[in-house]
Design a protein around this motif. Structure first.
Motif, mmCIF file in Angstrom:
data_model
loop_
_atom_site.group_PDB
_atom_site.id
_atom_site.type_symbol
_atom_site.label_atom_id
_atom_site.label_comp_id
_atom_site.label_asym_id
_atom_site.label_seq_id
_atom_site.Cartn_x
_atom_site.Cartn_y
_atom_site.Cartn_z
ATOM 1 N N THR A 7 -11.380 27.226 37.597
ATOM 2 C CA THR A 7 -12.043 28.352 37.929
ATOM 3 C C THR A 7 -10.982 29.086 39.171
ATOM 4 N N TRP A 11 -7.461 27.261 40.430
ATOM 5 C CA TRP A 11 -6.385 27.805 39.900
ATOM 6 C C TRP A 11 -5.458 28.282 41.053
ATOM 7 N N HIS A 181 -6.833 36.027 34.177
ATOM 8 C CA HIS A 181 -8.026 36.407 34.949
ATOM 9 C C HIS A 181 -8.516 37.548 34.588
ATOM 10 N N SER A 183 -9.756 39.523 36.808
ATOM 11 C CA SER A 183 -9.278 40.433 37.760
ATOM 12 C C SER A 183 -8.124 41.589 37.494
ATOM 13 N N GLN A 186 -9.505 45.148 37.512
ATOM 14 C CA GLN A 186 -10.220 45.774 38.697
ATOM 15 C C GLN A 186 -9.593 47.179 38.884
ATOM 16 N N GLN A 219 -13.872 34.530 31.103
ATOM 17 C CA GLN A 219 -14.567 34.585 32.457
ATOM 18 C C GLN A 219 -15.304 35.863 32.466
ATOM 19 N N GLU A 221 -16.025 38.985 35.139
ATOM 20 C CA GLU A 221 -15.674 39.515 36.711
ATOM 21 C C GLU A 221 -16.982 40.325 37.196
ATOM 22 N N THR A 273 -9.219 38.975 47.836
ATOM 23 C CA THR A 273 -10.393 39.233 48.720
ATOM 24 C C THR A 273 -10.057 38.626 50.023
ATOM 25 N N GLY A 292 -15.916 32.020 42.226
ATOM 26 C CA GLY A 292 -15.066 32.429 43.561
ATOM 27 C C GLY A 292 -15.461 33.999 43.504
ATOM 28 N N CYS A 293 -15.409 34.263 44.995
ATOM 29 C CA CYS A 293 -15.829 35.601 45.114
ATOM 30 C C CYS A 293 -15.306 36.124 46.485
ATOM 31 N N GLY A 294 -15.341 37.404 46.986
ATOM 32 C CA GLY A 294 -15.080 37.843 48.356
ATOM 33 C C GLY A 294 -15.420 39.316 48.386
ATOM 34 N N ALA A 313 -16.302 41.410 44.862
ATOM 35 C CA ALA A 313 -15.962 41.031 43.523
ATOM 36 C C ALA A 313 -16.143 39.584 43.411
ATOM 37 N N PHE A 314 -16.707 39.090 42.149
ATOM 38 C CA PHE A 314 -16.625 37.661 41.806
ATOM 39 C C PHE A 314 -16.082 37.521 40.496
ATOM 40 N N GLY A 315 -15.775 36.246 40.240
ATOM 41 C CA GLY A 315 -15.252 35.777 38.756
ATOM 42 C C GLY A 315 -15.764 34.522 38.732
HETATM 43 N N1 PHE Z 1 -9.802 35.907 39.494
HETATM 44 C C1 PHE Z 1 -10.354 34.716 40.445
HETATM 45 C C2 PHE Z 1 -9.714 33.618 39.425
HETATM 46 O O1 PHE Z 1 -9.594 33.782 38.277
HETATM 47 C C3 PHE Z 1 -11.504 34.663 40.389
HETATM 48 C C4 PHE Z 1 -12.098 35.784 41.469
HETATM 49 C C5 PHE Z 1 -12.369 36.931 41.026
HETATM 50 C C6 PHE Z 1 -12.143 35.410 42.879
HETATM 51 C C7 PHE Z 1 -12.961 37.949 41.987
HETATM 52 C C8 PHE Z 1 -12.494 36.196 43.895
HETATM 53 C C9 PHE Z 1 -12.939 37.706 43.332
HETATM 54 O O2 PHE Z 1 -9.231 32.695 39.794
#
Ligand code: PHE
Length: 448
Positions: A7, A11, A181, A183, A186, A219, A221, A273, A292-294, A313-315
């Motif tokens: 995750t 990574w 990812h 992301s 975004q 994933q 997002e 983030t 993970g997020c922020g 954002a989160f993933g």
């Molecule tokens: N893109 C990150 C990952 O794959 C996950 C993530 C997304 C973290 C958005 C924070 C905000 O490791």
């Protein structure tokens, strides 16, 4: 403890740790085409090493590249992806995508409503629909081929970050990757004016092999933008306001998926983030990292038309959650078309426990060789998967020593096991023979 599944943290943090430990961290794109990454000027030694690493596995011949060598094309979100033209370029030294990977493009397990990943995606959709009535735009069909800019630059991944390396990421060419990812989308979605969105998709990472790691996974997002008037009366600054909402929403999501569980927040690092967090839940006697997020870096908002706004954002990794929720013991099962697997899941039914149809014994084979400078475990795993496909369950380093002459030997134990049937001795011996040949040929190591 090694996290269950790749995750966010594992990574990016692993990437950072490795970046400190190893020199050649630049991507092949950098090594080949300096125009794309002018900031990075590798020393000639690291440059040579990079290229050596490069040549030791690519280009590969069609046969050795994998199981589905036949020319074909697939379509994702209206974009036609042709094997030779767009993905597997055998004569291009900047390409490291094998057929085993091409064969997964377009399968979009997350879009199957009766598949554990689709069921999970829809359950998360329901949660957001309930809490934000229709505000979140949903994307689950965006093309996984993205530019290096989308995948890395747009989300502020430093130019020397090891996640950009040829060893970690699948490059179609110097400018194009298979997204590692979600992301990666975004910035474009922000520029298109979206302020609340969920992006679900297949993502691709080169990695080692075991029951919780597969080079293609899925994933989701989440992204949500706030305008100043949303936090101005709160007595908080925008960042604190966004972080508080983010935590509240994600705690609610975890309860929606897992019921009443203990949770904790852990501070972490992501390039995109700040502050950054991970959510862990207490599950089966252990803390399990869930996502993970922020709060999104201002720079990303500024560059994409949302100056003076804040966003969170989160993933999250769908396989990781689905393995826990459905009791799925091996990540390869998600790809199975065996009715004994697929028939156990149905739309809307989250958390129905998977009943293994039968357990087939693993078969272990060891191989030892003297490694060279270019050797990496990810390259080894790619070669093994190229021969054995999903019959390989694990590749594990079991012995490692350096002799007086400075030569280093590695011994790997390969576990072969089918999820669907018993393997014959003859079949496994043949596989192992072919694996040995391919490892010698492609990685230029000296078998012992
Ligand atoms: N893109 C990150 C990952 O794959 C996950 C993530 C997304 C973290 C958005 C924070 C905000 O490791």
């Amino acid at each position: 403890m090694r996290p269950l599944i790749r995750t966010a943290r594992c990574w990016l943090l692993r990437a950072r740790v490795r970046a400190m430990a190893t020199l050649p961290t630049a991507p092949p794109a950098t090594a080949i085409s300096f125009t794309t990454r002018p900031l990075y000027t590798p020393s000639s030694r690291s440059h040579r090493r990079l290229l050596a690493r490069f040549f030791s596995v690519a280009p590969a011949s069609a046969g050795a590249r994998g199981l589905r060598a036949a020319a074909s094309a697939v379509e994702v979100g209206g974009v036609k992806i042709a094997r030779e033209v767009d993905v597997v370029k055998e004569d291009d030294l900047t390409n490291n995508v094998p057929d085993t990977i091409f064969s997964k493009i377009g399968l979009q397990l997350h879009r199957r409503d009766n598949h554990p990943l689709g069921i999970l995606k829809n359950t998360i959709y329901n949660y957001f629909d309930k809490n934000f009535t229709g505000q979140f735009d949903k994307f689950d069909d965006l093309c996984p081929l993205v530019s290096v800019k989308q995948n890395f630059d747009d989300v502020l991944v430093p130019s020397d970050h090891v996640s950009r390396s040829y060893n970690d990421t699948y490059y179609v060419d110097g400018q194009t990757v298979l997204r590692c990812h979600t992301s990666a989308h975004q910035a474009e979605l922000l520029r298109d004016g979206h302020t609340h969105f969920l992006v679900t998709g297949d993502v691709y990472r080169r990695d080692s092999i075991d029951s919780t790691h597969y080079p293609v996974f899925h994933q989701m997002e989440g992204f949500r933008v706030f305008s100043p008037d949303e936090w101005s009366g709160s007595g908080m600054d925008g960042t604190a306001y966004a972080a508080a909402e983010l935590k509240k929403i994600l705690e609610g999501l975890a309860r929606h998926l897992f019921g009443a569980v203990d949770m904790r927040w852990v501070d972490t690092y992501f390039p995109f983030t700040n502050p950054s967090f991970e959510l862990e839940i207490y599950f089966q006697d252990d803390w399990l990292e869930v996502l993970g997020c922020g709060v999104t870096e201002q720079e990303i908002l500024k560059r994409n038309g949302r100056r003076d706004h804040v966003a969170w954002a989160f993933g999250l990794g769908l396989e990781r959650l689905a393995m826990v929720l459905f009791d799925i013991p091996d990540i390869r099962l998600f790809w199975s078309n065996d009715k004994r697997f697929t028939s156990q899941f149905s739309q809307g039914k989250l958390g129905v426990k998977f009943k293994p149809f039968s357990k087939f014994p693993p078969c272990y084979k060891d191989m030892s060789f003297w490694i060279n400078d270019a050797f990496t475990e990810n390259n080894l795993c790619e070669v093994v998967r190229g021969i054995a496909g999903d019959l390989v369950e694990e590749v594990k380093l079991i012995d490692n020593f350096t002799n007086k002459k400075g030569m280093t030997s590695h011994c790997y134990r390969i576990a072969y096991r089918s999820m669907e049937r018993s393997l014959t001795d003859e079949e496994i011996n043949n596989l192992q023979l072919n694996v040995r040949e391919a490892v010698k040929d492609k990685l230029k190591v000296e078998l012992r």
